[in-house]
Design an enzyme around this catalytic site. Structure first.
Site, mmCIF file in Angstrom:
data_model
loop_
_atom_site.group_PDB
_atom_site.id
_atom_site.type_symbol
_atom_site.label_atom_id
_atom_site.label_comp_id
_atom_site.label_asym_id
_atom_site.label_seq_id
_atom_site.Cartn_x
_atom_site.Cartn_y
_atom_site.Cartn_z
ATOM 1 C CD GLN A 195 -2.888 1.347 0.364
ATOM 2 O OE1 GLN A 195 -3.675 0.425 0.234
ATOM 3 N NE2 GLN A 195 -2.964 2.459 -0.355
ATOM 4 C CB CYS A 236 -4.798 2.477 3.025
ATOM 5 S SG CYS A 236 -5.391 2.177 4.696
HETATM 6 N N1 NVA Z 1 -4.726 -0.895 9.408
HETATM 7 C C1 NVA Z 1 -5.689 -1.568 8.577
HETATM 8 C C2 NVA Z 1 -5.297 -1.472 7.155
HETATM 9 C C3 NVA Z 1 -6.307 -2.036 6.194
HETATM 10 C C4 NVA Z 1 -5.866 -1.979 4.761
HETATM 11 C C5 NVA Z 1 -5.820 -3.010 9.019
HETATM 12 O O1 NVA Z 1 -4.780 -3.628 9.302
HETATM 13 O O2 NVA Z 1 -6.929 -3.517 9.077
HETATM 14 N N1 CP Z 2 -5.975 -1.013 1.467
HETATM 15 C C1 CP Z 2 -6.087 -2.357 1.467
HETATM 16 O O1 CP Z 2 -5.123 -3.076 1.684
HETATM 17 O O2 CP Z 2 -7.329 -2.805 1.216
HETATM 18 P P1 CP Z 2 -7.788 -4.326 1.352
HETATM 19 O O3 CP Z 2 -7.722 -4.673 2.812
HETATM 20 O O4 CP Z 2 -9.203 -4.338 0.828
HETATM 21 O O5 CP Z 2 -6.886 -5.185 0.560
#
Ligand code: NVA
Ligand code: CP
Length: 321
Positions: free
Chosen positions: A137, A271
Site C-alpha cells: 500500500q 488506504c
Molecule cells: N490498518 C488496517 C489497514 C487495512 C488496509 C488493518 O490492518 O486492518
Molecule cells: N488497502 C487495502 O489493503 O485494502 P484491502 O484490505 O481491501 O486489501
C-alpha cells in the site's frame, strides 16, 4: 533473495527501482522465451485476513505479467495447525514463483522466507499486510503522491490516526522520499520514542533530508501539510477494542475543519476501507481534495513494480536491470 516484509528491507535504490518498474511497460524475458516475465508461472496469494484491493490488484498485476495467481484462504492450508508455516511455504514453493501473504503475525513472513531460502527455493516472499506493516500500500501511496507533486523531497505529509501497520510502512516510504512527516495520534496509540528514533535513522540512511515527528494534536500535525492521510481506527484483528478506540480517537477525524488548516492545495489519502464519520468524514472523502480512488487504482501499478523487482534475477530485459 528479494523478500519484502516492509519498506526498510529496501535500499533507497531498490525502492526507486520498484517505483520505476511500476510505471514501466511489460518487457519480455529470455527466461520465458520472449513472453511476459511471469509467463507460465504461478503466484500464491495466501490470506489470513479479508481483502478487496490487495487481492484484486495483485491478481490482476500477476495476470498482466503473464502469470497465474492462486488465491488461498488460510483455513485451507491451516498455518501452524494443519502443518507448520515452513511446510506451507515449501509446499507452495514447489508450484509458484512468488509467495505473497497477508498474515496477522508479522513473524510468519520471515519464517516462511527462511524455510524457502534454506531449502534452495528461488521464491521471494511479499507481505500483503501484517499486523506490523503494509508495504505494498505504501508503494501505491508514493506513486499517487509523485503523480500529484512530482519530487516529494521537502513536501509534508501528516498521518492522522493510529500508529499502526499502515502508518509504519507509509512513514518509512515517505522518509525514503525525503518528506517531512508528522504522525498525529492519541497518547497510547502513537509510536514509541524508540520507534520514532529508528524511523529518523531511516531518514538519515535514505539521504534525502526527510524528517519525522510525533504529536498528540491533530491540528498540529495537519498544519500546512501537503498531504493528509488516515486509516481505520480499528484494524483487522482489533475488533474487540473498537469501543475503547472510538473514545480514544475522538478529535482525530479528518473533517473539513482539519483539512482547512492544511495547505490550500493539500490532497487527502486513505488506504481504505473507510469508515465515514470515524477517521474521515464523507464530505472530505468524497470532496475535491480526495485522491483515494487514484490511490486505490495505483495498488495495481504498485504490484506491477513489486512483482517485477522480486524476480529481477530471472528478468533479463531493461525493465529489471
Ligand atoms: N490498518 C488496517 C489497514 C487495512 C488496509 C488493518 O490492518 O486492518
Ligand atoms: N488497502 C487495502 O489493503 O485494502 P484491502 O484490505 O481491501 O486489501
Amino acid at each position: 533473495m528479494p523478500h519484502l516484509f516492509d519498506i526498510d528491507d529496501l535500499s533507497p535504490d531498490a525502492f526507486d527501482r520498484i517505483l520505476t518498474l511500476a510505471v514501466s511497460p511489460v518487457r519480455p524475458t529470455s527466461a520465458s522465451e520472449g513472453g511476459p516475465v511471469l509467463a507460465g508461472q504461478g503466484v500464491a496469494l495466501l490470506f489470513e485476513k479479508p481483502s478487496a484491493r490487495t487481492r484484486n490488484s495483485m491478481e490482476m498485476a500477476v495476470v498482466g505479467l503473464g502469470g497465474h495467481p492462486v488465491y488461498i484462504q488460510a483455513a485451507e492450508v491451516g498455518i501452524d495447525t494443519r502443518e507448520t508455516a515452513e511446510d506451507v511455504a515449501r509446499t507452495l514453493g514447489c508450484y509458484h514463483r512468488i509467495l505473497c501473504a497477508r498474515v496477522f503475525d508479522h513473524g510468519l513472513l520471515p519464517r516462511m522466507a527462511g524455510a524457502l531460502d534454506g531449502s534452495g527455493f528461488n521464491v521471494p516472499v511479499i507481505n500483503l499486510l501484517s499486523d506490523d506493516a503494509h508495504p505494498c500500500q505504501a508503494v501505491a501511496d508514493i506513486i499517487t503522491l509523485r503523480q500529484r507533486f512530482g519530487s516529494l523531497a521537502g513536501r509534508s505529509l501528516a498521518y492522522i490516526g493510529d500508529a499502526n501497520n499502515m502508518a509504519r510502512s507509509l512513514v518509512k516510504a515517505a522518509l525514503m522520499e525525503g518528506m517531512d512527516v508528522r504522525v498525529a495520534s492519541p497518547a497510547g496509540y502513537d509510536f514509541s520514542t524508540e520507534e520514532l528514533a529508528s524511523l529518523a535513522q531511516l531518514a538519515t540512511k535514505s539521504g534525502r533530508g526527510g524528517t519525522v515527528r510525533s504529536t498528540n494534536d491533530a491540528a498540529d500535525g495537519a498544519a500546512g501539510a501537503d498531504a493528509l492521510y488516515t486509516d481505520v481506527w480499528t484494524s483487522m484483528g482489533q475488533e474487540d477494542e473498537r469501543a475503547d478506540r472510538l473514545a480514544a480517537f475522538a478529535g482525530f477525524t479528518i473533517d473539513d475543519a482539519l483539512l482547512s488548516v492544511a495547505s490550500s492545495d493539500a490532497v487527502v489519502l486513505h488506504c481504505l476501507p473507510a469508515h465515514r464519520g470515524e477517521e474521515i468524514t464523507a464530505s472530505v472523502l468524497e470532496g475535491p481534495q480526495s485522491v483515494v480512488w487514484v490511490q486505490a487504482a495505483h495498488r495495481r501499478t504498485a504490484m506491477h513494480g513489486i512483482l517485477q523487482w522480486s524476480i529481477a534475477d530471472s528478468v533479463t530485459g531493461d525493465a529489471a536491470t
